[in-house]
Design a protein around this motif. Structure first.
Motif, short mmCIF file in Angstrom:
data_model
loop_
_atom_site.label_atom_id
_atom_site.label_comp_id
_atom_site.label_asym_id
_atom_site.label_seq_id
_atom_site.Cartn_x
_atom_site.Cartn_y
_atom_site.Cartn_z
N SER A 199 51.00 115.29 48.86
CA SER A 199 50.64 115.91 50.14
C SER A 199 49.15 116.17 50.27
N GLU B 224 55.06 121.01 53.31
CA GLU B 224 53.83 120.24 53.54
C GLU B 224 53.12 120.60 54.84
N ASP C 156 51.37 124.01 54.43
CA ASP C 156 50.18 123.88 53.59
C ASP C 156 49.02 123.28 54.38
N TRP D 134 46.76 114.70 53.29
CA TRP D 134 46.02 115.62 54.14
C TRP D 134 44.52 115.36 54.07
#
Length: 292
Positions: free
Chosen positions: A71, A35, A38, A75
């Motif tokens: 995730s 995560e 990314d 984000w």
């Protein structure tokens, strides 16, 4: 564990759940490990474009496909303005429960963020599912689709008439530092593994981005493309080692004659990773479609 898959006693496991039962189930531990990488890789320019598009919208409904542990929502939601309602799709009920429990509750301006989950096979998404959508998102998804599935799902996205943000799509290019004579052969075998046929489905792997752009183009929808590479080094040594083991394992599965040489190669590479000497760049692309 690879960026695409890892082996368990049940078989291959996809990077993001939401595909077919034949491909299997992804681990929450892997999603948690990747995560931060990314998040650091995604193209910030696209967030700004989406923010401008949504400015003044009373309430944005976001459909997040193959959401895993959520995730993308964690984000993106804090970066978007106004009230948001996230609809998260995945085939794995446990991952969806994690996504619901860990979702943030306020957006960029303090407006409320709510969430619902739908346990679904996203390859069967239809236009009715996206009625009222203000944004469609997905992360690390495209390479696990077939050409027919890309064509079908892009038709649904285009018909929705809202922005579609697709992040962290692999394109088959990896650079390891320092280099090793076996790197290129392993990379080629891994890319062939990504294009394998599983349960009667031939995956597009690194060809999926181009197929997606072409499918949108056939429907008159412009697609913007930006790089979103993972840059792995000493600060992410655990992720580097996990990624490498799965990358090499998938390559050896595809090309068994690599197995003997892979043993000493792995020892060298994993020792470098543990010592913080191994650098890896895994190239991805982010796509943004239908966002004026």
């Amino acid at each position: 564990m690879t960026e695409q898959a890892r082996v368990t006693e049940q078989g291959r496991v996809t990077e993001e759940a939401g595909m077919t039962e034949e491909i299997g189930r992804v681990s929450a531990a892997w999603l948690g490990l990747r995560e931060p990488a990314d998040a650091a890789a995604r193209a910030p320019e696209f967030v700004e474009r989406v923010r401008r598009h949504l400015a003044g919208t009373p309430r944005t409904v976001v459909h997040d496909l193959g959401s895993g542990t959520g995730s993308m929502g964690r984000w993106l939601a804090p970066r978007l303005p106004g009230p948001q309602h996230w609809v998260m799709y995945d085939r794995d009920a446990d991952l969806l429960e994690h996504a619901r429990a860990e979702m943030i509750h306020t957006g960029a301006d303090g407006a409320p963020v709510t969430v619902e989950t739908r346990q679904r096979d996203i390859t069967r998404l239809n236009a009715d599912d996206l009625t009222g959508a203000g944004l469609v998102t997905a992360s690390a998804l495209l390479d696990m689709l077939t050409a027919e599935e890309i064509e079908r799902i892009v038709a649904v996205w285009a018909a929705a008439g809202c922005p579609t943000l697709l992040t962290i799509s692999v394109i088959g290019r990896v650079t390891l530092t320092p280099s090793d004579p076996l790197d290129a052969e392993v990379a080629e075998a891994f890319n062939a593994h990504q294009r394998r046929t599983v349960g009667g489905r031939t995956l597009l792997g690194p060809d999926a981005v181009e197929a997606t752009i072409e499918a949108f183009g056939r429907r008159g929808v412009e697609v913007l493309v930006r790089p979103s590479p993972w840059r792995l080094g000493a600060d992410r040594a655990d992720l580097t080692a996990e990624w490498f083991e799965g990358w090499l394992g998938a390559a050896a599965e595809q090309q068994p004659e690599l197995t003997d040489r892979a043993t000493t190669y792995a020892q060298r590479r994993l020792a470098d990773a543990a010592a913080g000497r191994l650098g890896v760049v895994v190239e991805h692309l982010d796509l943004l479609a239908n966002c004026e």
